[in-house]
Design a protein around this motif. Structure first.
Motif, PDB file in Angstrom:
ATOM      1  N   LYS A  21       0.845  -1.186   0.000  1.00 26.29           N
ATOM      2  CA  LYS A  21       0.000   0.000   0.000  1.00 26.29           C
ATOM      3  C   LYS A  21       0.881   1.236   0.000  1.00 26.29           C
ATOM      4  CE  LYS A  21      -3.896  -1.775   2.576  1.00 26.29           C
ATOM      5  NZ  LYS A  21      -4.847  -2.052   1.534  1.00 26.29           N
ATOM      6  N   GLU A  22       0.542   2.231  -0.816  1.00 25.17           N
ATOM      7  CA  GLU A  22       1.296   3.483  -0.762  1.00 25.17           C
ATOM      8  C   GLU A  22       0.367   4.604  -1.183  1.00 25.17           C
ATOM      9  OE1 GLU A  22       4.408   3.283  -3.596  1.00 25.17           O
ATOM     10  OE2 GLU A  22       3.041   2.990  -5.253  1.00 25.17           O
ATOM     11  N   THR A  23       0.739   5.805  -0.759  1.00 24.48           N
ATOM     12  CA  THR A  23      -0.029   6.995  -1.112  1.00 24.48           C
ATOM     13  C   THR A  23       0.896   7.988  -1.759  1.00 24.48           C
ATOM     14  OG1 THR A  23      -1.304   6.652   0.892  1.00 24.48           O
ATOM     15  CG2 THR A  23      -1.597   8.731  -0.226  1.00 24.48           C
ATOM     16  N   ILE A  24       0.520   8.471  -2.934  1.00 26.39           N
ATOM     17  CA  ILE A  24       1.350   9.463  -3.637  1.00 26.39           C
ATOM     18  C   ILE A  24       0.549  10.737  -3.703  1.00 26.39           C
ATOM     19  CG2 ILE A  24       2.682   9.931  -5.702  1.00 26.39           C
ATOM     20  CD1 ILE A  24       2.391   7.013  -6.418  1.00 26.39           C
ATOM     21  N   GLU A  25       1.189  11.857  -3.377  1.00 30.77           N
ATOM     22  CA  GLU A  25       0.505  13.132  -3.479  1.00 30.77           C
ATOM     23  C   GLU A  25       1.005  13.851  -4.719  1.00 30.77           C
ATOM     24  OE1 GLU A  25       0.960  15.660  -0.127  1.00 30.77           O
ATOM     25  OE2 GLU A  25       0.062  17.380  -1.109  1.00 30.77           O
ATOM     26  N   HIS A  26       0.087  14.177  -5.628  1.00 31.31           N
ATOM     27  CA  HIS A  26       0.463  14.979  -6.792  1.00 31.31           C
ATOM     28  C   HIS A  26       0.049  16.403  -6.510  1.00 31.31           C
ATOM     29  CE1 HIS A  26       0.938  11.279  -9.142  1.00 31.31           C
ATOM     30  NE2 HIS A  26      -0.165  10.878  -8.540  1.00 31.31           N
ATOM     31  N   GLY A  27       0.992  17.307  -6.501  1.00 29.52           N
ATOM     32  CA  GLY A  27       0.606  18.695  -6.248  1.00 29.52           C
ATOM     33  C   GLY A  27       1.697  19.619  -6.713  1.00 29.52           C
ATOM     34  N   SER A  28       1.664  20.832  -6.197  1.00 34.44           N
ATOM     35  CA  SER A  28       2.684  21.797  -6.585  1.00 34.44           C
ATOM     36  C   SER A  28       3.441  22.204  -5.337  1.00 34.44           C
ATOM     37  CB  SER A  28       2.003  22.988  -7.262  1.00 34.44           C
ATOM     38  OG  SER A  28       2.420  24.176  -6.677  1.00 34.44           O
ATOM     39  N   PHE A  29       4.709  22.560  -5.507  1.00 34.34           N
ATOM     40  CA  PHE A  29       5.496  22.938  -4.339  1.00 34.34           C
ATOM     41  C   PHE A  29       5.109  24.310  -3.827  1.00 34.34           C
ATOM     42  CE2 PHE A  29       8.007  19.423  -3.708  1.00 34.34           C
ATOM     43  CZ  PHE A  29       8.581  18.967  -4.882  1.00 34.34           C
ATOM     44  N   THR A  30       4.694  25.185  -4.742  1.00 34.37           N
ATOM     45  CA  THR A  30       4.408  26.547  -4.315  1.00 34.37           C
ATOM     46  C   THR A  30       3.042  26.637  -3.644  1.00 34.37           C
ATOM     47  OG1 THR A  30       3.718  26.859  -6.589  1.00 34.37           O
ATOM     48  CG2 THR A  30       5.851  27.758  -5.961  1.00 34.37           C
ATOM     49  N   ASP A  31       2.029  26.078  -4.278  1.00 35.91           N
ATOM     50  CA  ASP A  31       0.679  26.189  -3.736  1.00 35.91           C
ATOM     51  C   ASP A  31       0.231  24.818  -3.275  1.00 35.91           C
ATOM     52  OD1 ASP A  31      -2.548  27.182  -5.168  1.00 35.91           O
ATOM     53  OD2 ASP A  31      -1.857  26.889  -3.104  1.00 35.91           O
ATOM     54  N   ASN A  32       0.070  24.618  -1.977  1.00 31.47           N
ATOM     55  CA  ASN A  32      -0.287  23.267  -1.528  1.00 31.47           C
ATOM     56  C   ASN A  32      -1.756  23.138  -1.161  1.00 31.47           C
ATOM     57  OD1 ASN A  32      -0.301  24.745   0.780  1.00 31.47           O
ATOM     58  ND2 ASN A  32       1.260  23.532   1.854  1.00 31.47           N
ATOM     59  N   SER A  33      -2.607  24.041  -1.660  1.00 27.96           N
ATOM     60  CA  SER A  33      -4.016  23.849  -1.316  1.00 27.96           C
ATOM     61  C   SER A  33      -4.754  22.912  -2.249  1.00 27.96           C
ATOM     62  CB  SER A  33      -4.738  25.188  -1.185  1.00 27.96           C
ATOM     63  OG  SER A  33      -4.814  25.839  -2.414  1.00 27.96           O
ATOM     64  N   PRO A  34      -4.455  22.863  -3.574  1.00 24.90           N
ATOM     65  CA  PRO A  34      -5.068  21.781  -4.341  1.00 24.90           C
ATOM     66  C   PRO A  34      -4.092  20.625  -4.458  1.00 24.90           C
ATOM     67  CG  PRO A  34      -4.272  23.472  -5.833  1.00 24.90           C
ATOM     68  CD  PRO A  34      -3.771  23.819  -4.475  1.00 24.90           C
ATOM     69  N   ALA A  35      -4.568  19.400  -4.367  1.00 25.46           N
ATOM     70  CA  ALA A  35      -3.684  18.241  -4.507  1.00 25.46           C
ATOM     71  C   ALA A  35      -4.509  17.017  -4.884  1.00 25.46           C
ATOM     72  CB  ALA A  35      -2.930  17.968  -3.214  1.00 25.46           C
ATOM     73  N   THR A  36      -3.823  16.068  -5.509  1.00 19.98           N
ATOM     74  CA  THR A  36      -4.449  14.790  -5.835  1.00 19.98           C
ATOM     75  C   THR A  36      -3.708  13.704  -5.103  1.00 19.98           C
ATOM     76  OG1 THR A  36      -4.911  15.614  -8.037  1.00 19.98           O
ATOM     77  CG2 THR A  36      -5.133  13.257  -7.687  1.00 19.98           C
ATOM     78  N   PHE A  37      -4.406  12.880  -4.347  1.00 18.00           N
ATOM     79  CA  PHE A  37      -3.783  11.794  -3.601  1.00 18.00           C
ATOM     80  C   PHE A  37      -4.114  10.494  -4.293  1.00 18.00           C
ATOM     81  CE2 PHE A  37      -2.442  14.281  -0.069  1.00 18.00           C
ATOM     82  CZ  PHE A  37      -3.329  15.342  -0.066  1.00 18.00           C
ATOM     83  N   SER A  38      -3.077   9.749  -4.641  1.00 22.20           N
ATOM     84  CA  SER A  38      -3.279   8.499  -5.361  1.00 22.20           C
ATOM     85  C   SER A  38      -3.011   7.364  -4.391  1.00 22.20           C
ATOM     86  CB  SER A  38      -2.317   8.462  -6.548  1.00 22.20           C
ATOM     87  OG  SER A  38      -2.543   7.344  -7.328  1.00 22.20           O
ATOM     88  N   LEU A  39      -4.036   6.597  -4.048  1.00 21.60           N
ATOM     89  CA  LEU A  39      -3.872   5.513  -3.076  1.00 21.60           C
ATOM     90  C   LEU A  39      -3.942   4.175  -3.791  1.00 21.60           C
ATOM     91  CD1 LEU A  39      -5.643   7.897  -1.569  1.00 21.60           C
ATOM     92  CD2 LEU A  39      -5.874   6.207   0.162  1.00 21.60           C
ATOM     93  N   THR A  40      -2.954   3.314  -3.488  1.00 21.19           N
ATOM     94  CA  THR A  40      -3.005   1.976  -4.076  1.00 21.19           C
ATOM     95  C   THR A  40      -3.739   1.032  -3.128  1.00 21.19           C
ATOM     96  OG1 THR A  40      -0.813   1.664  -3.175  1.00 21.19           O
ATOM     97  CG2 THR A  40      -0.965   2.014  -5.528  1.00 21.19           C
ATOM     98  N   ASP A  41      -4.296  -0.005  -3.726  1.00 20.99           N
ATOM     99  CA  ASP A  41      -4.960  -1.065  -2.969  1.00 20.99           C
ATOM    100  C   ASP A  41      -6.167  -0.554  -2.206  1.00 20.99           C
ATOM    101  OD1 ASP A  41      -3.786  -3.866  -0.986  1.00 20.99           O
ATOM    102  OD2 ASP A  41      -5.025  -3.719  -2.774  1.00 20.99           O
TER     103      ASP A  41
END
Lengths: 128, 358
Positions: free
Chosen positions: A9-29
């Motif tokens: 199981k892992e969680t990856i956060e896709h976002g931007s370094f400058t603005d951390n208010s929008p983000a996409t979290f990709s969770l496996t399993d």
């Protein structure tokens, strides 16, 4: 408690370094079971402007949860949502256990009442 | 906090089941949905804790029905999904067949054995990982040895023929190593350190299949089956034999509203239309009037709104936050324990997400 892990199981956060208010979290399993509830809890938070989840492919057990907030870092908001969800679950469990106990107790009282139909006397202290 | 106007409140809290299709089925979750009216739609934890109720309607050894009021469909569905797919149970996984001269093929026999529900608490066992050896903490061993003698009639092998072996496997492994130390115990296929009978829970309840009359095979004269079956812990995501519930489902509470007074002949017509007898006729002094007596029994067949004009008189709704849950257990655990375990699993999933995000 021994957990049955199917895969890593892992969680990856896709976002931007400058603005951390929008983000996409990709969770496996994971699948709809956790994603829908987390999305519901996120929606209830007033700091969230937009949230949703998607499953990129039905044969791959992966969920993308998108969060957009009014300025707070998305990761914190997601963590708070999970915390709230845990507290809700705990409350559900307590209420359920208590309701089952009350039901069993009232059934015992009913059985006793049927048994002691002849003997008069009020043994109904535990009325529900 | 203000109140929503009645038509919006109806839209928010009820699904309107019209003649052709239900409307307003999605729940309005967004916290700012009614912000323009000054009403806070966010459900904070305190409000949830105050409004949430559980009422148990029926509780037997194998099934239960209870109401959850004040919860959203997303959470109820999660519980249902976890109850069906992610609660661990014990089921037969490996079958070592020593002798099978029956007409049932080996793999068919093994498949049937896997589907037999076993009456044991799965929380007392650990999950077996890939390279683990089967030992008393993660495996249950059953033995099946049936023989139909020549000259006797055909016999049916039922699930009560499965005998529990608390000391582990009795089949001896062939070791080529002749110089190995001649220990008193020959090596078998399992590595039990102690007997499972010593565990206090099993002293009172020996491990047996839940239903003793499941037909596993049929033997003709001269046929024999001799095998050992190992049961391990698993979840239904892997295979349906590990399902802890026969099924679990929920429905929302139906609500039948009489929009206008229905009297006399119309009342009789309404009462006779309904197949589950929801309506009762009450006798007023000057006439008879229909009342809704048992809305919970409504199956939403929509017979009462079929026909001209009936939609103006009767409205069918479903209450969006009142769920009637039914859980039918296969016998490993009682249904109330199953639900508690399902909630614990949801909590664990959240906790894992939190740890991964930190």
């Amino acid at each position: 408690m021994a957990f049955l892990e199917i895969g890593l199981k892992e969680t990856i956060e896709h976002g931007s370094f400058t603005d951390n208010s929008p983000a996409t979290f990709s969770l496996t399993d994971e699948d709809h079971t956790i994603a829908n509830v987390v999305r519901f809890t996120l929606n209830q938070d007033p700091r969230v402007t937009f949230c949703g989840y998607s499953i990129p492919h039905p044969l791959e057990a992966r969920v993308n949860i998108i969060v957009q907030t009014t300025g707070d870092p998305a990761r914190e908001v997601l963590k708070d949502a999970c915390q709230n969800l845990m507290l809700m679950c705990r409350h559900v469990r307590c209420t359920f256990d208590k309701a089952v106990e009350d039901f069993k107790a009232s059934n015992v009282v009913k059985a006793m009442k049927i048994d002691s139909q002849d003997s008069s006397g009020d043994d109904s202290e535990e009325s529900e | 906090m203000g109140q929503l106007p009645p038509h919006l409140e109806l839209q928010r809290s009820r699904v309107s089941c019209n003649k052709d299709a239900p409307i307003h089925t999605e729940s309005i979750q967004y916290s700012g949905a009614y912000a323009s009216m000054g009403i806070d739609n966010s459900s904070r934890l305190d409000r949830f804790s105050n409004n949430f109720r559980v009422e148990v309607v029926r509780l037997n050894e194998d099934d239960m029905e209870f109401d959850m009021i004040g919860i959203d469909a997303a959470i109820a569905n999660s519980f249902r999904r976890i109850l069906i797919a992610e609660l661990p149970t014990m089921a037969i996984e490996k079958v070592l067949i020593a002798n099978n001269t029956s007409i049932i093929q080996d793999e068919v026999l093994a498949h049937r054995l896997g589907l037999v529900p076993i009456r044991v608490d799965p929380r007392l066992f650990l999950a077996i990982v890939e390279n683990d050896q089967p030992n008393e903490k993660n495996t249950i061993v059953f033995k099946l040895h049936v023989q139909c003698k020549r000259g006797s009639p055909r016999i049916t092998v039922k699930s009560d023929a499965l005998k529990w072996l608390p000391n582990g496997s009795e089949l001896v492994k062939e070791t080529r190593n002749a110089t190995s130390d001649s220990s008193s115990k020959p090596e078998t296929y399992t590595y039990f350190c102690c007997s499972q009978e010593t565990i206090p829970e099993f002293v009172k309840n020996p491990i047996i299949p839940k239903y003793p009359d499941i037909i596993i095979a049929k033997l003709g004269p001269g046929q024999e089956i001799e095998l050992e079956a190992y049961a391990v812990k698993g979840i239904r995501k892997t295979h349906a034999k590990w399902s802890p519930v026969a099924t679990a489902w929920y429905r929302m509470l139906p609500e039948v509203v009489l929009l206008e007074d229905i009297e006399d002949d119309l009342a009789e017509e309404l009462k006779s239309k309904c197949p589950v007898n929801l309506f009762d006729i009450e006798d007023l002094g000057k006439g008879r009037r229909a009342t809704v007596a048992r809305p919970r029994a409504c199956t939403l067949c929509r017979e009462c709104i079929r026909g001209d004009d009936w939609e103006k008189r009767v409205a069918l709704h479903r209450v969006k936050d009142h769920f009637i849950f039914t859980i039918e257990s296969t016998g490993a655990l009682p249904p109330e324990v199953l639900f508690t375990e399902a909630v614990k699993i949801l909590e664990d999933k959240c906790e894992r997400m939190i740890t991964e995000l930190s």
